[in-house]
Design a protein around this motif. Structure first.
Motif, PDB file in Angstrom:
ATOM      1  N   THR A  51       0.856  -1.179   0.000  1.00 33.64           N
ATOM      2  CA  THR A  51       0.000   0.000   0.000  1.00 33.64           C
ATOM      3  C   THR A  51       0.892   1.229   0.000  1.00 33.64           C
ATOM      4  N   GLY A  52       0.728   2.066  -1.022  1.00 36.48           N
ATOM      5  CA  GLY A  52       1.490   3.307  -1.095  1.00 36.48           C
ATOM      6  C   GLY A  52       0.872   4.350  -0.185  1.00 36.48           C
ATOM      7  N   LEU A  53       1.713   4.992   0.615  1.00 40.44           N
ATOM      8  CA  LEU A  53       1.212   6.027   1.516  1.00 40.44           C
ATOM      9  C   LEU A  53       1.268   7.406   0.868  1.00 40.44           C
ATOM     10  N   TYR A  54       2.125   7.529  -0.151  1.00 39.60           N
ATOM     11  CA  TYR A  54       2.299   8.808  -0.839  1.00 39.60           C
ATOM     12  C   TYR A  54       2.318   8.535  -2.332  1.00 39.60           C
ATOM     13  N   GLY A  55       2.007   9.547  -3.120  1.00 39.68           N
ATOM     14  CA  GLY A  55       2.103   9.390  -4.568  1.00 39.68           C
ATOM     15  C   GLY A  55       0.864   8.751  -5.177  1.00 39.68           C
ATOM     16  N   ASP A  56       1.021   8.320  -6.417  1.00 45.35           N
ATOM     17  CA  ASP A  56      -0.147   7.847  -7.171  1.00 45.35           C
ATOM     18  C   ASP A  56      -0.012   6.399  -7.622  1.00 45.35           C
ATOM     19  N   VAL A  59      -2.374   2.914  -4.612  1.00 43.12           N
ATOM     20  CA  VAL A  59      -3.344   3.648  -3.801  1.00 43.12           C
ATOM     21  C   VAL A  59      -4.377   2.654  -3.267  1.00 43.12           C
ATOM     22  N   THR A  83       3.673  -1.274   3.919  1.00 44.38           N
ATOM     23  CA  THR A  83       3.774   0.082   3.378  1.00 44.38           C
ATOM     24  C   THR A  83       5.210   0.487   3.036  1.00 44.38           C
ATOM     25  N   LYS A  84       6.154  -0.401   3.257  1.00 44.31           N
ATOM     26  CA  LYS A  84       7.574  -0.147   2.955  1.00 44.31           C
ATOM     27  C   LYS A  84       8.107  -1.314   2.122  1.00 44.31           C
TER      28      LYS A  84
END
Length: 177
Positions: A51-56, A59, A83-84
């Protein structure tokens, strides 16, 4: 020795999103084959979902974030969200591995040089025996301010680095023998 197959980030982002995996060409087919092999050999199968926390990219709840449908058709034991790049970072992966008495991990998924590499290195540091499946992992062409590298060369460089110390690198065919 109990064994587990990690299926790292095989999500739609790598097929229909911004990060289309280009090398090796048959990586998804090989991931599906090793999942079948792992199941038929009573290995624990753990799907990891980024899961990306930032960016596009990645999502949460977007189509690209979803696990590839062919992966979900296969048998598996757990799905873990991360998330990492490391599948261990702030997840319950190690708790599951301890509960299941796992001593040996097999790395498959995306991307070779990022989440697969990071997870394999951390697993090695935590004392697990690690096998890195060279054709059941994959990556993309990368170009940034440091330089440009083809997916083939990036994949190969990561496998070479893994084989120096962290993992036993092998093809899915070799692994299934």
């Amino acid at each position: 020795m109990k064994k587990a197959l990690l299926v790292i980030d095989v999500q739609n982002e790598y097929f229909t999103g911004k990060l289309k995996v280009t090398y090796p060409q048959n990586s998804l087919d090989n991931i599906l084959k090793v999942m079948d092999y792992a199941k038929s050999n009573n290995m624990i199968i753990i799907i990891i979902q980024h899961t990306g926390l930032y960016g596009d990219t990645f999502v949460k709840n977007s189509n690209e974030w979803e696990i590839h449908p062919k992966i979900l058709e296969k048998s598996y034991d757990y799905i873990i969200e991360k998330t990492k790049p490391s599948s261990f970072h702030e997840t319950n992966l190690e708790e599951i591995l301890k509960k299941e008495n796992i001593t040996e991990l097999f790395i498959s998924g995306y991307m070779t040089q990022m989440c697969c590499d990071t997870t394999a290195r951390e697993a090695f540091h935590k004392g697990y025996s690690v096998e890195f499946l060279s054709d059941a992992t994959g990556t993309i062409d990368v170009s940034n301010e440091i330089g440009t590298i083809s997916s083939k060369d990036l994949h190969k460089a990561t496998l070479i680095a893994q084989s120096l110390r962290f993992s036993n690198v092998m093809s899915s065919e070799e692994w299934m023998k």
